[in-house]
Design a protein around this motif. Structure first.
Motif, PDB file in Angstrom:
ATOM      1  N   HIS C 434       0.751  -1.363   0.107  1.00  0.00           N
ATOM      2  CA  HIS C 434      -0.051  -0.008   0.062  1.00  0.00           C
ATOM      3  C   HIS C 434       0.823   1.147   0.023  1.00  0.00           C
ATOM      4  O   HIS C 434       0.326   2.157   0.286  1.00  0.00           O
ATOM      5  N   GLU C 435       2.343   1.057   0.032  1.00  0.00           N
ATOM      6  CA  GLU C 435       3.101   2.442   0.072  1.00  0.00           C
ATOM      7  C   GLU C 435       4.417   1.752  -0.669  1.00  0.00           C
ATOM      8  O   GLU C 435       4.607   0.686  -0.949  1.00  0.00           O
ATOM      9  N   PHE C 436       5.394   2.894  -0.774  1.00  0.00           N
ATOM     10  CA  PHE C 436       6.718   2.656  -1.385  1.00  0.00           C
ATOM     11  C   PHE C 436       7.573   3.810  -0.949  1.00  0.00           C
ATOM     12  O   PHE C 436       7.163   4.897  -0.599  1.00  0.00           O
ATOM     13  N   VAL C 437       8.766   3.516  -0.971  1.00  0.00           N
ATOM     14  CA  VAL C 437       9.781   4.516  -0.717  1.00  0.00           C
ATOM     15  C   VAL C 437      10.672   4.867  -1.872  1.00  0.00           C
ATOM     16  O   VAL C 437      11.107   3.975  -2.630  1.00  0.00           O
ATOM     17  N   LEU C 438      10.925   6.257  -2.119  1.00  0.00           N
ATOM     18  CA  LEU C 438      11.632   6.685  -3.058  1.00  0.00           C
ATOM     19  C   LEU C 438      12.942   7.361  -2.520  1.00  0.00           C
ATOM     20  O   LEU C 438      12.673   7.901  -1.367  1.00  0.00           O
ATOM     21  N   GLU C 439      13.937   7.720  -3.029  1.00  0.00           N
ATOM     22  CA  GLU C 439      15.025   8.390  -2.723  1.00  0.00           C
ATOM     23  C   GLU C 439      14.927   9.812  -3.253  1.00  0.00           C
ATOM     24  O   GLU C 439      14.989  10.150  -4.313  1.00  0.00           O
ATOM     25  N   GLY C 440      14.840  10.923  -1.984  1.00  0.00           N
ATOM     26  CA  GLY C 440      14.371  12.400  -2.447  1.00  0.00           C
ATOM     27  C   GLY C 440      15.675  12.934  -2.687  1.00  0.00           C
ATOM     28  O   GLY C 440      16.160  14.003  -2.071  1.00  0.00           O
ATOM     29  N   HIS C 441      16.627  12.622  -3.711  1.00  0.00           N
ATOM     30  CA  HIS C 441      17.581  13.296  -4.248  1.00  0.00           C
ATOM     31  C   HIS C 441      18.216  13.026  -5.344  1.00  0.00           C
ATOM     32  O   HIS C 441      17.878  11.737  -5.863  1.00  0.00           O
ATOM     33  N   TRP C 442      19.012  13.686  -6.031  1.00  0.00           N
ATOM     34  CA  TRP C 442      19.843  13.508  -7.353  1.00  0.00           C
ATOM     35  C   TRP C 442      21.248  13.605  -7.157  1.00  0.00           C
ATOM     36  O   TRP C 442      21.753  14.714  -6.493  1.00  0.00           O
ATOM     37  N   GLU C 443      22.100  12.795  -7.714  1.00  0.00           N
ATOM     38  CA  GLU C 443      23.593  13.183  -7.718  1.00  0.00           C
ATOM     39  C   GLU C 443      23.951  14.488  -8.458  1.00  0.00           C
ATOM     40  O   GLU C 443      24.909  14.940  -7.830  1.00  0.00           O
ATOM     41  N   ASP C 444      23.104  14.845  -9.464  1.00  0.00           N
ATOM     42  CA  ASP C 444      23.607  16.170  -9.909  1.00  0.00           C
ATOM     43  C   ASP C 444      23.230  17.386  -9.358  1.00  0.00           C
ATOM     44  O   ASP C 444      23.597  18.277  -9.581  1.00  0.00           O
ATOM     45  N   VAL C 445      22.257  17.201  -8.319  1.00  0.00           N
ATOM     46  CA  VAL C 445      22.083  18.568  -7.333  1.00  0.00           C
ATOM     47  C   VAL C 445      22.268  17.811  -5.947  1.00  0.00           C
ATOM     48  O   VAL C 445      21.362  17.859  -5.197  1.00  0.00           O
ATOM     49  N   PRO C 446      23.492  17.791  -5.623  1.00  0.00           N
ATOM     50  CA  PRO C 446      23.755  17.107  -4.222  1.00  0.00           C
ATOM     51  C   PRO C 446      23.084  17.807  -2.961  1.00  0.00           C
ATOM     52  O   PRO C 446      22.826  17.355  -2.010  1.00  0.00           O
ATOM     53  N   ASP C 447      22.864  19.186  -3.229  1.00  0.00           N
ATOM     54  CA  ASP C 447      22.474  19.943  -1.913  1.00  0.00           C
ATOM     55  C   ASP C 447      20.993  20.093  -1.810  1.00  0.00           C
ATOM     56  O   ASP C 447      20.427  20.548  -1.066  1.00  0.00           O
ATOM     57  N   ILE C 448      20.247  19.318  -2.609  1.00  0.00           N
ATOM     58  CA  ILE C 448      18.630  19.180  -2.365  1.00  0.00           C
ATOM     59  C   ILE C 448      18.466  17.918  -2.058  1.00  0.00           C
ATOM     60  O   ILE C 448      18.964  16.708  -2.256  1.00  0.00           O
ATOM     61  N   HIS C 449      17.610  17.948  -0.922  1.00  0.00           N
ATOM     62  CA  HIS C 449      17.289  16.906   0.018  1.00  0.00           C
ATOM     63  C   HIS C 449      15.710  16.581   0.078  1.00  0.00           C
ATOM     64  O   HIS C 449      15.003  17.419  -0.370  1.00  0.00           O
ATOM     65  N   ALA C 450      15.654  15.424   0.566  1.00  0.00           N
ATOM     66  CA  ALA C 450      14.424  14.863   0.645  1.00  0.00           C
ATOM     67  C   ALA C 450      13.401  16.043   1.358  1.00  0.00           C
ATOM     68  O   ALA C 450      12.124  16.270   0.859  1.00  0.00           O
ATOM     69  N   LEU C 451      13.683  16.736   2.348  1.00  0.00           N
ATOM     70  CA  LEU C 451      13.178  17.689   2.963  1.00  0.00           C
ATOM     71  C   LEU C 451      12.737  18.813   1.890  1.00  0.00           C
ATOM     72  O   LEU C 451      11.652  19.261   2.284  1.00  0.00           O
ATOM     73  N   ASP C 452      13.709  19.193   1.145  1.00  0.00           N
ATOM     74  CA  ASP C 452      13.157  20.198   0.322  1.00  0.00           C
ATOM     75  C   ASP C 452      12.276  19.928  -0.689  1.00  0.00           C
ATOM     76  O   ASP C 452      11.084  20.735  -1.029  1.00  0.00           O
ATOM     77  N   ILE C 453      12.195  18.856  -1.061  1.00  0.00           N
ATOM     78  CA  ILE C 453      11.055  18.080  -2.087  1.00  0.00           C
ATOM     79  C   ILE C 453       9.708  18.023  -1.163  1.00  0.00           C
ATOM     80  O   ILE C 453       8.822  18.598  -1.862  1.00  0.00           O
ATOM     81  N   SER C 454       9.948  17.755  -0.039  1.00  0.00           N
ATOM     82  CA  SER C 454       8.613  17.672   0.971  1.00  0.00           C
ATOM     83  C   SER C 454       8.050  19.359   0.815  1.00  0.00           C
ATOM     84  O   SER C 454       6.905  19.419   0.767  1.00  0.00           O
ATOM     85  N   LYS C 455       8.957  20.153   1.231  1.00  0.00           N
ATOM     86  CA  LYS C 455       8.395  21.463   1.408  1.00  0.00           C
ATOM     87  C   LYS C 455       7.837  22.142   0.179  1.00  0.00           C
ATOM     88  O   LYS C 455       7.027  22.730   0.060  1.00  0.00           O
ATOM     89  N   ARG C 456       8.455  21.710  -1.030  1.00  0.00           N
ATOM     90  CA  ARG C 456       8.091  22.180  -2.276  1.00  0.00           C
ATOM     91  C   ARG C 456       6.590  21.592  -2.671  1.00  0.00           C
ATOM     92  O   ARG C 456       5.851  22.287  -3.374  1.00  0.00           O
ATOM     93  N   LEU C 457       6.472  20.370  -2.309  1.00  0.00           N
ATOM     94  CA  LEU C 457       4.970  19.790  -2.398  1.00  0.00           C
ATOM     95  C   LEU C 457       3.976  20.420  -1.843  1.00  0.00           C
ATOM     96  O   LEU C 457       2.753  20.650  -2.383  1.00  0.00           O
ATOM     97  N   MET C 458       4.293  21.220  -0.916  1.00  0.00           N
ATOM     98  CA  MET C 458       3.324  22.039  -0.003  1.00  0.00           C
ATOM     99  C   MET C 458       2.753  23.190  -1.105  1.00  0.00           C
ATOM    100  O   MET C 458       1.725  23.411  -1.118  1.00  0.00           O
ATOM    101  N   ASP C 459       3.712  23.725  -1.760  1.00  0.00           N
ATOM    102  CA  ASP C 459       3.451  24.883  -2.762  1.00  0.00           C
ATOM    103  C   ASP C 459       2.476  24.277  -3.738  1.00  0.00           C
ATOM    104  O   ASP C 459       1.715  24.873  -4.467  1.00  0.00           O
ATOM    105  N   TYR C 460       2.491  23.066  -4.177  1.00  0.00           N
ATOM    106  CA  TYR C 460       1.568  22.402  -5.055  1.00  0.00           C
ATOM    107  C   TYR C 460       0.178  21.848  -4.469  1.00  0.00           C
ATOM    108  O   TYR C 460      -0.621  21.273  -5.215  1.00  0.00           O
ATOM    109  N   GLY C 461      -0.066  22.288  -3.195  1.00  0.00           N
ATOM    110  CA  GLY C 461      -1.352  22.050  -2.554  1.00  0.00           C
ATOM    111  C   GLY C 461      -1.292  20.543  -1.890  1.00  0.00           C
ATOM    112  O   GLY C 461      -2.348  20.041  -1.670  1.00  0.00           O
TER     113      GLY C 461
END
Ligand SMILES: Cc1ncc(COP(=O)(O)O)c(C=O)c1O
Lengths: 443, 127, 544
Positions: C434-461
């Motif tokens: 019923h759920e899965f886990v992905l990695e919230g980072h990319w090698e070519d943008v090393p200083d972007i973290h899962a937390l940043d993706i999370s916070k950005r999702l808020m902007d999308y509602g």
């Protein structure tokens, strides 16, 4: 299935995207020997039918909405202003999760901060957590804190026999796997007996205020004695009583716990209730559960966030002192709204109504032939009545007259057969009390 | 990352500087960096006798907490009180003002089991 | 992923093979949702250049005026008794506000929250499904809401019958004959389970067993529970496929092992491939098996844990059975056990005390304490209000509906998974539960973290997924859509996730500075922990 929105077409589209034919294909990792067992449950029902089935269950109960109730013993029927339920039913509150993402949870966080503040004001403590499961588990958690404050070297915990019997049971359940000795509550020890048990090995002493029998004991010297041996004083309190009587902080308590159900939470056959937990600043890093603190955002706006997080199980894991995760958040919100509505003057008024009505009832009952009320100590809204007959017989006669009587104390206190614990709150009118007295007379 | 050569290290990232029968104890630059913003420190009382490998305190940051373990056994003779009030000093000066306790060493031979700076550097690189 | 590229065999409408999300979401840069304005204004749109508000909403204490009351109480109708003067308190420092002020204050606070009723909440491990409104009505029926917990059995037959039936249904769903619904939450169910295991061994005179095995992917409550019960937690590594490493398990199994706690499907959302072997290994060394049932939403009607050989499990009624999370609680964490552990169940339990005399009569229900019970976990008999809600939920679904919940929860999770596997790294990319886990980072943008993706999702509602759990996946984002979300919602979410992946490379500041449309921006958590302002009231004068 009304809560599952998928149409046949959408299901097909989704399966195609995944690359399987049927939903069942997705379960290939489940051992085939055990896959898709039969579920022996009834057939689905419509909302209308379920509603009437539940209605029938509810109506089969003898409840405080239909009967005059004089039963307390840790759960009280109080007046609850309408606004509480309306606000609790806001989906934004009750369908949110624990505020892990503070940017989207300022409502829950600020309300919890306000709740903590009100609990501090009520108990005279410096800090409170966001809640435990109920009053009993709050006491059990206080034992853990005292044990940790004593660095695991103080292994003795003294509990007064005047603490709710179930709270003492729960405390024993919680600590059965730990090297902690719980003493003091097996006989009829009074405060001075408990003080005599204090020694260098004592982590804490706990009393209930008012005690299980509704009485206020003389606590003047207690804190001093407990602190002399380096132990903590834990008080289990009734929050309504605190509107009238001295705060535990003033009496020297180190940790204050209790059941918040009287603060606008319905009886609901025993739960969900609200375990509150407050303490002095020096112990705050040792307490369990969520705590909300004030801070600012990157633009300097005041905001709230869960803090002291490294104490908790998700970070500290096997080194955490408690495993609590989900708490009683919505019940804390209910208490926060109740305390806001009642406010400084209303809560005091509620407490006074309880006090005067209980004293009126006690005096009338004490005057009845065959009955006597224990008035040896000051009491709040509960008192012990010695009955001329077994309590079960008395209660049977009362229920036939539309009255829910008191709790039989004989079961938990061997010396107290035929003793009944009665509770009176602001919801009991003079007519109800008079009817109770009249009914008791006729038993 | 700073790994001074005048101290020895544990696998839990404490360092110890031994001078005669006195030893000074703290946590390494690697440890403070992993913990990030340190906000709280709990230290033992003077006079406490603690064995090698046993916990002597706790250090806490916003998102993590870690027990502190004795690199070698001994009796606490001094506690860095100002550090308890300003634990963020550990982040800025872990080997200097960020020292935590001084002890009277019980058995100097216990230090033989600890890593020197070269060994510790290799140990950190592996993580 | 063996079937990844296989063509579906069912005939589909023309556009259906392209099931992937095609909806395009516009990148939000301007505040779009409810930015609460300054304290005094309402929800109406802000004038263009309003000054930055300092507080979103004042504290309730700051709204009052001395002497104001929010509730009118009845006059005293009995004679006044003497108050014991020397025992009374002085001032009571509570707010002094009107009912309308209270209502507006809490309505405003509510509007600062995100919630299931507002939008998609794919918070992994928490099962944020729709909480049916009917549940709230049934739990509030006066016969339940005003029922005293110490009502004599005869006067509580409706409540007891409901509890008894709920125990039975939960037992049927999980394959455990014996159920106690006393525990107040999942963690308390875990605690009960481990205490039962402890007592089971002790009663057999087996005192050597001091360890409980736990996979390193476990939820934090598992190891914390083990310590609380007086055991030592021993962590087991996962193998490359995300299953328990059988070699490590074999090595750990000996006569000091009291049992093992394991989550099924595990916290990666994967069905443990060797679950039967794991159970066998632990049983062979004399240990008992505990199943963390937080993920039951993936198992109902699919497999019964009791039939797999587990000895004990807990349920989270506030996940699987739709009782609301309440902004943190209350929950309910029943435990189910097999015959071995039945005598030790926490009590009290609803039971039939007297069989019905004739088929038309109802039996007499009562509350009993199991013979060798580990004891009481809380006062009274569990979070009854949650029992009523869960009963309502199971009753409305029935057997077929319950099975459908799991089928659609798993369908939804897999649908999101396949749609995101291009843009994100998904470790162990096979059919999930019923759920899965992905990695919230990319090698070519090393200083972007899962937390940043999370916070950005808020902007999308959207509410973000669970961050940084399980600990064994770097930068974990755990996504659990639940069965109550429709395809269109999932498609919008998928588009947002893809767009964020693109933004991370093209304009990473959008992520770093997110959220911009939430009521507040990122918070200074260090300040909160350092300054520790936990209460807004002054310390009373007697304390000085
Ligand atoms: C996997 C898992 N186990 C246990 C728990 C604990 O449950 P509760 O929060 O009800 O105590 C949770 C909930 O967060 C969970 O996700």
């Amino acid at each position: 299935m009304s809560y599952i929105p998928h149409t046949d077409l959408e299901r097909q589209q989704m399966l195609a995207a995944i690359g399987v034919t049927t939903i069942e294909d997705l379960f290939e990792a489940v051992p085939s020997s055990h896959r898709f067992p039969r579920l022996n449950l009834p057939a689905p029902l419509s909302e209308m039918e379920v509603s009437s089935e539940l209605q029938a269950f509810a109506e089969a109960n003898e409840h405080a909405g239909e009967f005059a109730i004089f039963r307390g013993a840790g759960a009280y029927h109080h007046f609850s202003p309408s606004a509480i339920n309306h606000l609790l039913l806001r989906g934004e509150f009750y369908t949110a999760y624990t505020p892990y993402q503070p940017e989207l949870s300022q409502g829950t966080l600020q309300a919890t901060f306000e709740y903590q503040s009100m609990l501090c004001a009520l108990t005279g403590m410096d800090a409170a957590n966001a809640s435990h499961y109920d009053g009993a588990t709050s006491l059990a958690e206080a034992v853990t804190v005292a044990y940790e404050v004593g660095r695991g070297k103080r292994k003795k915990v003294i509990l007064s026999p005047g603490i709710h019997p179930m709270y003492r049971e729960v405390t024993r359940t919680y600590h059965q796997g730990r090297d902690i000795k719980i003493v003091g509550d097996k006989g009829r020890a009074d405060l001075s007996d408990l003080i005599d048990m204090l020694d260098e090995n004592t982590a804490m002493l706990a009393i209930q205020y008012p005690n299980y029998f509704g009485q206020i004991e003389d606590l003047a010297k207690l804190a001093e004695k407990v602190h002399e041996v380096g132990a903590l004083l834990v008080m289990v309190v009734n929050p309504t009583a605190l509107a009238l009587f001295k705060s535990p902080g003033e009496l020297g308590a180190d940790i204050v716990v209790g059941e918040g159900q009287p603060l606008g939470i319905p009886l609901s056959f025993g739960g969900p209730y609200l375990g509150f937990f407050a303490c002095r600043t020096e112990y705050v890093r040792k307490i369990a559960g969520r705590i909300v603190g004030e801070t600012v955002d990157t633009q300097g706006r005041k905001a709230y966030v869960m803090t002291l997080r490294p104490r908790e199980q998700d970070i500290r894991r096997d080194k955490a002192s408690s495993n609590i995760c989900t708490n009683q958040g919505l019940m804390a919100l209910a208490a926060c709204i109740y305390l806001s509505l009642m406010g400084k003057h209303g809560l005091r008024k509620v407490a006074e109504l309880c006090y005067h009505k209980a004293h009126y009832a006690a005096a009338q009952i004490d005057a009845l032939p065959g009955y006597s009320v224990d008035m040896s100590k000051p009491f709040f809204h509960e008192f012990v009545v010695k009955c001329p007959k077994p309590v079960s017989e008395v209660n049977q006669a009362l229920i036939e007259r539309g009255i829910i009587g008191g709790v039989d104390l004989g079961a938990d206190y061997p010396g107290m057969t035929d003793h009944m614990l009665l509770a009176v709150t602001e919801v009991n009118s003079k007519d109800e009390i008079d009817a109770l007295v009249e009914a008791l007379k006729q038993v | 990352m700073k790994i001074p050569t005048d101290v020895k290290y544990t696998k839990n990232d404490e360092w110890v500087r031994i001078e005669g029968d006195t030893a000074t104890i703290g946590i390494s630059d690697f440890a403070q960096d992993a913990l990030n913003d340190i906000v709280y420190l709990e230290l033992p009382d003077v006079g406490a006798a603690i064995e090698q490998g046993k916990a002597f305190g706790v250090v806490e940051s916003v998102k993590a907490a870690s027990d502190l373990y004795m690199p070698i056994g001994g009796t606490v003779t001094e506690v860095n009180k100002p550090l308890v009030d300003e634990p963020e000093t550990i982040n800025t000066d872990p080997y200097g003002k960020g020292w935590m306790i001084k002890i009277k060493v019980k058995n100097a031979a216990e230090a033989d089991s600890l890593m020197d700076s070269a060994a510790y550097e290799a140990f950190c690189a592996d993580r | 992923m063996s079937k990844k590229n296989k063509k579906p065999t069912a005939t589909l409408p023309a556009d259906a093979t392209n099931g992937a999300a095609t909806t395009v979401v516009e990148s939000p840069t301007e505040p779009a949702v409810e930015v609460p304005p300054a304290a005094s204004s309402t929800d109406a749109t802000l004038p263009a250049k309003a000054p930055a508000p300092q507080v979103l909403e004042p504290l309730i204490y700051d709204l009052g005026s001395p002497g104001r009351v929010g509730v009118l109480l009845p006059a005293l109708d009995v004679p006044e008794a003497d108050l014991p003067k020397d025992l009374l308190r002085g001032d009571l420092d509570l707010p002094e506000v009107s009912e309308l002020q209270v209502v507006r204050h809490f309505v405003k606070l509510s509007q600062l929250n995100f919630a299931i009723d507002k939008g998609f909440y794919p918070l992994g491990s928490c099962t944020m499904k729709y909480n049916p409104k009917l549940n709230e009505d049934t739990a509030r029926l006066p016969g339940f809401a005003h029922l005293h917990p110490l009502t004599d059995d005869e006067g509580a037959q409706g409540a007891l019958a409901l509890m008894h039936q709920l125990q039975g249904w939960l037992g049927e769903i999980s394959g455990f004959r014996h159920v106690s619904i006393a525990p107040a939450a999942g963690a308390q169910g875990e605690f009960a389970g481990i205490l039962m295991i402890r007592k089971y061994h002790l009663e057999r005179g087996d005192t050597k067993r001091t360890k409980i095995l736990i996979p390193n992917s476990a939820h934090g409550t598992n190891p914390a529970t083990v310590t609380m019960a007086g055991f030592t937690a021993v962590e087991l590594p996962a193998d490359v496929d995300g299953n328990v490493d059988l070699e490590a398990l074999r090595a750990a199994c000996d006569d000091t092992v009291a049992g093992m706690m394991i989550t099924v499907p595990n916290t990666l959302g994967l069905f443990e491939a060797h679950i039967l072997e794991v159970i066998q290994l632990v049983h062979d060394c004399g240990g008992l098996m505990y199943m963390d049932g937080a993920n039951m939403n993936a198992l109902m009607g699919v497999v019964k844990p009791g039939e797999l050989g587990f000895d004990v499990m807990h349920y989270n009624l506030h996940k699987t059975f739709s009782t609301p999370h309440g902004g943190g609680g209350p929950g309910s964490g029943p435990v189910g056990v097999n015959e071995k552990l039945a005598p030790y169940l926490p009590g009290p339990i609803a039971a039939i005390i007297e069989e019905a005399a004739t088929p038309e009569d109802a039996p007499l229900y009562g509350l009993v304490m199991p013979e060798k019970s580990i004891g009481r976990l809380k006062a009274f008999h569990g979070n009854f209000g949650m029992h009523v809600r869960a009963y309502t939920y199971i009753r409305i679904h029935g057997a077929s509906g319950i099975q459908n919940i799991t089928r659609h929860a798993v369908l939804n999770a897999n649908y999101i998974r396949v749609n995101l596997q291009g843009e994100y790294t998904i470790p162990h990319n096979r059919y999930c539960g019923h759920e899965f886990v992905l990695e919230g980072h990319w090698e070519d943008v090393p200083d972007i973290h899962a937390l940043d993706i999370s916070k950005r999702l808020m902007d999308y509602g959207f509410h973000p997924p669970t961050n940084y759990f399980p600990l064994i996946v770097p930068e974990a984002l755990m996504i659990e859509p639940t069965e109550t979300e429709d395809k269109a919602t999932l498609d919008t979410f998928i588009s947002a996730m893809k767009q964020i992946a693109a933004e991370a490379k093209s304009d990473p500041d959008l992520l770093r500075t997110a959220p911009r449309t939430a009521p507040v921006t990122r918070l200074d958590e260090k300040r909160a922990a350092k300054e520790l302002v936990l209460c807004c009231r002054p310390i009373p004068e007697w304390a000085e």
